[in-house]
Design a protein around this motif. Structure first.
Motif, mmCIF file in Angstrom:
data_model
loop_
_atom_site.group_PDB
_atom_site.id
_atom_site.type_symbol
_atom_site.label_atom_id
_atom_site.label_comp_id
_atom_site.label_asym_id
_atom_site.label_seq_id
_atom_site.Cartn_x
_atom_site.Cartn_y
_atom_site.Cartn_z
ATOM 1 N N LYS A 170 0.862 -1.175 0.000
ATOM 2 C CA LYS A 170 0.000 0.000 0.000
ATOM 3 C C LYS A 170 0.904 1.232 0.000
ATOM 4 C CE LYS A 170 -3.034 2.776 2.882
ATOM 5 N NZ LYS A 170 -3.563 2.991 4.250
ATOM 6 N N TRP A 171 0.698 2.089 -0.984
ATOM 7 C CA TRP A 171 1.508 3.306 -1.054
ATOM 8 C C TRP A 171 1.428 4.037 0.266
ATOM 9 C CZ3 TRP A 171 0.611 8.606 -0.666
ATOM 10 C CH2 TRP A 171 1.627 9.426 -1.162
ATOM 11 N N VAL A 172 2.492 4.365 0.906
ATOM 12 C CA VAL A 172 3.828 4.155 0.358
ATOM 13 C C VAL A 172 4.593 3.128 1.193
ATOM 14 C CG1 VAL A 172 4.732 6.011 1.794
ATOM 15 C CG2 VAL A 172 5.956 5.428 -0.270
ATOM 16 N N ASN A 173 4.069 2.795 2.379
ATOM 17 C CA ASN A 173 4.965 2.127 3.332
ATOM 18 C C ASN A 173 4.364 0.952 4.084
ATOM 19 O OD1 ASN A 173 3.119 3.667 4.756
ATOM 20 N ND2 ASN A 173 4.540 4.190 6.385
ATOM 21 N N ASP A 174 3.270 0.391 3.632
ATOM 22 C CA ASP A 174 2.639 -0.734 4.337
ATOM 23 C C ASP A 174 2.654 -1.994 3.475
ATOM 24 O OD1 ASP A 174 2.037 0.896 6.511
ATOM 25 O OD2 ASP A 174 0.065 1.436 5.730
ATOM 26 N N ILE A 175 2.915 -3.124 4.110
ATOM 27 C CA ILE A 175 2.886 -4.419 3.423
ATOM 28 C C ILE A 175 1.630 -5.162 3.849
ATOM 29 C CG2 ILE A 175 4.138 -6.547 2.920
ATOM 30 C CD1 ILE A 175 5.681 -3.994 2.195
ATOM 31 N N TYR A 176 0.917 -5.693 2.857
ATOM 32 C CA TYR A 176 -0.326 -6.420 3.110
ATOM 33 C C TYR A 176 -0.200 -7.863 2.636
ATOM 34 C CZ TYR A 176 -3.180 -2.431 4.534
ATOM 35 O OH TYR A 176 -3.726 -1.370 5.237
ATOM 36 N N LEU A 177 -0.819 -8.759 3.382
ATOM 37 C CA LEU A 177 -0.878 -10.168 3.015
ATOM 38 C C LEU A 177 -2.309 -10.638 3.190
ATOM 39 C CD1 LEU A 177 0.584 -12.795 2.203
ATOM 40 C CD2 LEU A 177 0.999 -13.215 4.634
ATOM 41 N N GLU A 178 -2.886 -11.145 2.115
ATOM 42 C CA GLU A 178 -4.265 -11.642 2.125
ATOM 43 C C GLU A 178 -5.228 -10.592 2.688
ATOM 44 O OE1 GLU A 178 -3.706 -15.348 4.209
ATOM 45 O OE2 GLU A 178 -3.293 -16.419 2.336
ATOM 46 N N GLY A 179 -5.018 -9.350 2.270
ATOM 47 C CA GLY A 179 -5.943 -8.273 2.608
ATOM 48 C C GLY A 179 -5.734 -7.603 3.946
ATOM 49 N N LYS A 180 -4.703 -8.028 4.690
ATOM 50 C CA LYS A 180 -4.479 -7.442 6.013
ATOM 51 C C LYS A 180 -3.057 -6.896 6.135
ATOM 52 C CE LYS A 180 -8.005 -9.940 8.618
ATOM 53 N NZ LYS A 180 -8.293 -10.669 9.881
ATOM 54 N N LYS A 181 -2.933 -5.797 6.858
ATOM 55 C CA LYS A 181 -1.629 -5.174 7.045
ATOM 56 C C LYS A 181 -0.780 -6.017 7.991
ATOM 57 C CE LYS A 181 0.615 -0.989 8.800
ATOM 58 N NZ LYS A 181 0.425 0.390 9.317
ATOM 59 N N ILE A 182 0.433 -6.339 7.527
ATOM 60 C CA ILE A 182 1.333 -7.139 8.360
ATOM 61 C C ILE A 182 2.626 -6.389 8.697
ATOM 62 C CG2 ILE A 182 0.461 -9.363 7.544
ATOM 63 C CD1 ILE A 182 2.925 -9.462 5.675
ATOM 64 N N CYS A 183 2.842 -5.248 8.041
ATOM 65 C CA CYS A 183 4.097 -4.535 8.264
ATOM 66 C C CYS A 183 3.956 -3.064 7.910
ATOM 67 C CB CYS A 183 5.199 -5.173 7.410
ATOM 68 S SG CYS A 183 6.747 -4.229 7.382
ATOM 69 N N GLY A 184 4.607 -2.223 8.695
ATOM 70 C CA GLY A 184 4.686 -0.801 8.395
ATOM 71 C C GLY A 184 6.137 -0.366 8.378
ATOM 72 N N ILE A 185 6.443 0.596 7.517
ATOM 73 C CA ILE A 185 7.814 1.103 7.378
ATOM 74 C C ILE A 185 7.806 2.607 7.623
ATOM 75 C CG2 ILE A 185 9.789 1.356 5.818
ATOM 76 C CD1 ILE A 185 8.518 -1.017 4.218
ATOM 77 N N LEU A 186 8.792 3.078 8.350
ATOM 78 C CA LEU A 186 8.925 4.505 8.636
ATOM 79 C C LEU A 186 10.335 4.937 8.275
ATOM 80 C CD1 LEU A 186 7.709 7.079 9.961
ATOM 81 C CD2 LEU A 186 8.696 6.288 12.127
ATOM 82 N N SER A 187 10.465 6.024 7.524
ATOM 83 C CA SER A 187 11.800 6.534 7.182
ATOM 84 C C SER A 187 11.943 7.971 7.672
ATOM 85 C CB SER A 187 12.039 6.459 5.670
ATOM 86 O OG SER A 187 11.078 7.208 4.962
ATOM 87 N N GLU A 188 13.086 8.252 8.258
ATOM 88 C CA GLU A 188 13.400 9.596 8.724
ATOM 89 C C GLU A 188 14.827 9.922 8.323
ATOM 90 O OE1 GLU A 188 12.658 10.084 12.870
ATOM 91 O OE2 GLU A 188 10.539 9.513 12.727
ATOM 92 N N ALA A 189 15.110 11.215 8.181
ATOM 93 C CA ALA A 189 16.443 11.626 7.766
ATOM 94 C C ALA A 189 16.880 12.873 8.510
ATOM 95 C CB ALA A 189 16.470 11.894 6.261
ATOM 96 N N THR A 190 18.185 13.020 8.654
ATOM 97 C CA THR A 190 18.765 14.246 9.208
ATOM 98 C C THR A 190 19.757 14.785 8.183
ATOM 99 O OG1 THR A 190 20.580 13.033 10.284
ATOM 100 C CG2 THR A 190 18.574 13.413 11.582
ATOM 101 N N SER A 191 19.952 16.102 8.182
ATOM 102 C CA SER A 191 20.828 16.696 7.179
ATOM 103 C C SER A 191 21.792 17.689 7.795
ATOM 104 C CB SER A 191 20.000 17.421 6.110
ATOM 105 O OG SER A 191 19.411 18.586 6.666
ATOM 106 N N GLY A 192 22.818 18.009 7.017
ATOM 107 C CA GLY A 192 23.732 19.070 7.406
ATOM 108 C C GLY A 192 23.122 20.411 7.057
ATOM 109 N N PHE A 193 23.187 21.369 7.958
ATOM 110 C CA PHE A 193 22.542 22.662 7.751
ATOM 111 C C PHE A 193 23.117 23.385 6.535
ATOM 112 C CE2 PHE A 193 22.316 27.280 8.533
ATOM 113 C CZ PHE A 193 20.944 27.426 8.631
ATOM 114 N N GLU A 194 24.419 23.328 6.381
ATOM 115 C CA GLU A 194 25.067 24.069 5.303
ATOM 116 C C GLU A 194 24.976 23.352 3.961
ATOM 117 O OE1 GLU A 194 29.039 24.881 6.458
ATOM 118 O OE2 GLU A 194 28.478 26.312 8.041
ATOM 119 N N THR A 195 25.140 22.044 3.975
ATOM 120 C CA THR A 195 25.166 21.299 2.714
ATOM 121 C C THR A 195 23.778 20.981 2.176
ATOM 122 O OG1 THR A 195 25.212 19.136 3.813
ATOM 123 C CG2 THR A 195 27.330 20.207 3.409
#
Length: 319
Positions: A170-195
């Motif tokens: 399921k867009w964008v971050n959930d995995i489904y098996l036989e119509g039910k959610k079995i997994c969720g994915i979360l992505s986070e990032a940190t950056s350099g202020f100057e770059t």
């Protein structure tokens, strides 16, 4: 230095037959009492060991072990396992601040403060898979969605491999098996202020490995499931975790090849369906027609074409 417990475990695993306490004691140069105590300690950790009048036999056990998860890209020294934690995402963030060499994987048997996108809490029973991967890609923020997509494809393919079934994404971050959610994915990032470039990416995954349907809270029973809902999984969590990250790094090594996005599209159960979403305070619905190479969802609505970014939009309904 390898402990007596680990040496016993290694011997029993290799033999898979009954090994006498006397043979273990002679091999390791310790007393029979020391063998008995070590066996008892292994059992307390969750290892299943049969006792016979003539010795001991190892039974497949689902205890998380870095040595069984490790690979060329993820050596055991870069894998950290806790019995209990607030959040593996937070563990990875702290490690990043402490200059942890990446990639590094953080896993917990139990997670007390896990959350999904937009801070939503989720059901986190013991014995499932809670893990976060720390990366240092030095890329731009525009490239962040590809890591979520890579993780989703890797997870989906690994689960397919061990179940013989076809998972969907399921867009964008959930995995489904036989119509039910079995997994969720979360992505986070940190950056350099100057770059303005990403210093670290953290990919968090919560996977329902084996949960009986009636064990879910009432509000989740109709929509949440697990990979092995009937219990007695034919594989261990170690095997699944190892294969997930094996696939992930293989896909990552293949960049900038976009083959993974084709797999993602084929596995999508959103494309071609009517979706509902909120954007800038307004509710829209329309047909999901495309997923772009950068992971955006294109929806044809009565108000025109809307291109949805995963960091800003959550689908409210799919039908």
């Amino acid at each position: 230095m390898t402990s007596t417990k680990q040496k016993i475990l290694s011997i029993l695993r290799k033999n898979r037959e009954v090994v006498s306490g006397e043979k273990l004691a002679d091999t390791l140069g310790v007393s029979r009492t020391a063998i008995w105590k070590a066996i008892h300690e292994l059992e307390k950790k969750g290892y299943r060991i049969e006792h016979f009048p003539n010795g001991y036999r190892y039974l497949t056990s689902d205890v998380l072990e870095k040595e069984l998860i490790s690979s060329k890209m993820l050596p055991a020294s870069s894998i950290f396992i806790k019995k209990e934690t607030g959040s593996t995402m937070d563990d990875a963030k702290v490690a990043a601040l402490n200059q942890q060499i990446s990639p590094a994987l953080f896993i917990a048997e139990k997670q007390l403060g896990g959350h999904g996108r937009f801070g939503r809490p989720f059901f986190s029973p013991t014995g499932q898979i809670y893990m976060s991967l720390l990366l240092s890609p030095n890329q731009t923020f525009e490239e962040l969605p590809q890591y979520t997509i890579l993780a989703a494809v890797a997870l989906s393919l690994a689960i397919d491999h061990y179940t013989g079934k076809q998972t969907q994404i399921k867009w964008v971050n959930d995995i489904y098996l036989e119509g039910k959610k079995i997994c969720g994915i979360l992505s986070e990032a940190t950056s350099g202020f100057e770059t303005g470039r990403i210093n670290h990416v953290i990919l968090g995954c919560g996977i329902n490995f084996s949960i009986e349907p009636e064990s879910f809270p009432d509000r989740l029973q109709a929509k949440a499931g697990s990979i092995f809902p009937k219990g007695n999984p034919p594989i261990t969590r170690n095997q699944l975790i190892q294969l997930i990250w094996q696939y992930f790094f293989e896909l990552l090594d293949g960049l900038p090849d976009k083959q993974y996005i084709e797999v993602y599209r084929k596995k999508s159960f959103v494309l071609g369906k009517t979706v509902q979403f909120n954007q800038q305070g307004n509710t829209y619905s329309g047909k999901a027609t495309q997923i772009t190479d950068t992971g955006e969802l294109v929806v044809q609505t009565n108000q025109g074409v809307k291109t949805l970014s995963s960091g800003e939009i959550s689908l409210k309904a799919i039908y």
